[in-house]
Design an enzyme around this catalytic site. Structure first.
Site: not given
Ligand code: SAJ
Length: 413
Positions: A212, A266
């Site tokens: 994870k 996360c």
């Molecule tokens: N973000 C960027 N650029 C990108 C993608 C995301 O700047 O290309 C930013 C988003 O705007 C946000 C942050 O990253 O601020 C996180 O967003 P996210 O959509 O990547 O992830 P979370 O936090 O909503 O969910 C993640 C997920 N993990 C992965 O994709 C590896 C989810 O599957 C997990 O269950 C969750 O963390 C968790 O609970 O750990």
């Protein structure tokens, strides 16, 4: 056959899990220390927003399969879904997991399975078994014939769902399941097999914990790469969005998107658990955290530079949540940016966040007003796009013509 499940922690993971299990026919007892949440859920209502969660909770409560209170009860399976934040020095804070474990101790019986779903530092699942045995010397995890009638089982099955699509992903995602021994792994796999359609991948507890942390660190490192490209491109006057679009045409390149920083509870947290556990071995993961945490301050500096040319600058900030199309402001880089702009008195700030009705009182904001999107843009000199909400697609681009646009997501590109 598992009939009764007790879910401790009714937040973004625990509540959807509890109501899904109830709908699937388990007798579910949910537990939360937040009395307001308990009251609401027992009325079939929800205290958090997630698409369709309200409908599912209502159905689960009305069917009588889901009850909640502030105390656990006896069950076959106990699921712990409580927060694992970090404290000073980016050290993991296991106090919620510890309290949740102690809360179920009086209700445990031989044969029970305890599942930790919270994202946790390596070794936490084993600690849970130790905490239980310290408090209940009549229970054990030994497989010897002598002890077999008093043994319990413990496994880690990290949640992996994405806010905004939790209900679908709870069922469809593959799950990694690691027990403190193979009997615990097998028992947990048999449990998830009753309601998950994704693959159930067995391993040991430490590998499951590490998997994870690895997944979220992988994403953090890749976002840091995209953010670093945005710094280089600003410096060399290249459009980073065009650059990434072009580079991604390579069959083996898939660069993520730069943004105002990394938010949520996360991805900006979990890599620190690895850094804390192995500081010498995590130079890249540590640097990625530093790069992503640097981004909000960098955005504030860019806005400040542009604001200097106005006597009384007005800045429209579009979006406040930590990512698109949700209302969740926790650990949001956009909130950090707005707080900075307010504290540094860079100008008057007009916020457009269509997913919230009012600004939370906890925010330290002066000279900041929440208003409809087009009004915020009209009244501003600088438009700062912070979140790529779908609803912003309908913004009339003519409104932006006379404005200085700082677009942290490449939304208007
Ligand atoms: N973000 C960027 N650029 C990108 C993608 C995301 O700047 O290309 C930013 C988003 O705007 C946000 C942050 O990253 O601020 C996180 O967003 P996210 O959509 O990547 O992830 P979370 O936090 O909503 O969910 C993640 C997920 N993990 C992965 O994709 C590896 C989810 O599957 C997990 O269950 C969750 O963390 C968790 O609970 O750990």
């Amino acid at each position: 056959m598992v009939k009764k499940v007790c879910v401790v922690g009714l937040g973004y993971i625990g509540l959807p899990t509890a109501s899904l299990l109830a709908i699937k026919g388990f007798q579910v007892h949910g537990v939360d220390v937040n009395r307001h949440a308990v009251e609401l859920i027992n009325q079939g209502k929800v205290h958090i927003y997630e698409p369709d969660l309200d409908i599912m909770v209502k159905a689960a409560v009305q069917s009588g399969q889901l009850n909640v209170s502030s105390e656990p009860i006896e069950a076959d399976v106990f699921i712990l879904a409580v927060p694992t934040p970090f404290q000073d020095g980016h050290k993991p804070n296991l106090s919620f997991v510890h309290q949740a474990t102690l809360s179920i101790v009086p209700y445990l019986q031989p044969g029970n399975l305890v599942i930790l779903e919270s994202t946790s530092p390596i070794g936490t699942t084993e600690k849970i078994a130790e905490w239980i045995m310290e408090a209940r010397p009549d229970l054990n995890i030994s497989n010897s014939l002598h002890d077999v009638c008093s043994r319990f089982f413990v496994a880690h099955c990290p949640e992996r769902v994405m806010p905004g699509q939790i209900l679908r992903e709870l069922v469809e995602n593959d799950r990694i399941i690691g027990g403190i021994d193979s009997q615990s792994t097998d028992k947990a796999i048999a449990f998830y097999d009753q309601f998950v359609s994704g693959k159930l991948l067995g391993t040991n507890a430490r590998t499951a914990e590490m998997a994870k942390l690895t997944e979220n660190s992988y994403r953090d490192v890749n976002i840091a790469f995209a953010n670093e490209l945005s710094f280089i491109c600003d410096h060399l006057d290249i459009n980073v969005w065009e650059l990434i679009r072009l580079a991604n045409h390579h069959p083996r390149v898939q660069i993520l998107q730069p943004g105002p920083g990394v938010g949520g509870h996360c991805i900006a947290v979990d890599p620190w658990f690895l850094v804390d556990a192995a500081p010498e071995q995590t130079k890249l993961i540590h640097t990625a955290r530093v790069v992503n945490d640097y981004k909000p301050g960098y955005v504030v500096a860019r806005v400040t530079e542009r604001a200097e040319r106005f006597k009384e600058p007005v800045i429209a900030c579009l979006g406040l949540s930590f990512k698109a199309d949700i209302d969740d402001l926790r650990e949001s880089p956009s909130v950090e940016i707005v707080e900075h702009l307010s504290r540094l008195k860079v100008g008057k700030v007009n916020i457009a966040e269509p997913h919230i009705q009012a600004l939370p009182q906890s925010l330290q904001l002066e000279h900041v007003t929440l208003m409809p999107t087009e009004e915020a843009i009209r009244k501003s000199d600088i438009v700062l796009l912070l979140v790529n909400h779908n609803v912003f697609q309908s913004i009339d681009r003519n409104l932006l013509k006379e404005k200085i646009v700082i677009d942290t997501r490449g939304f208007f590109n």
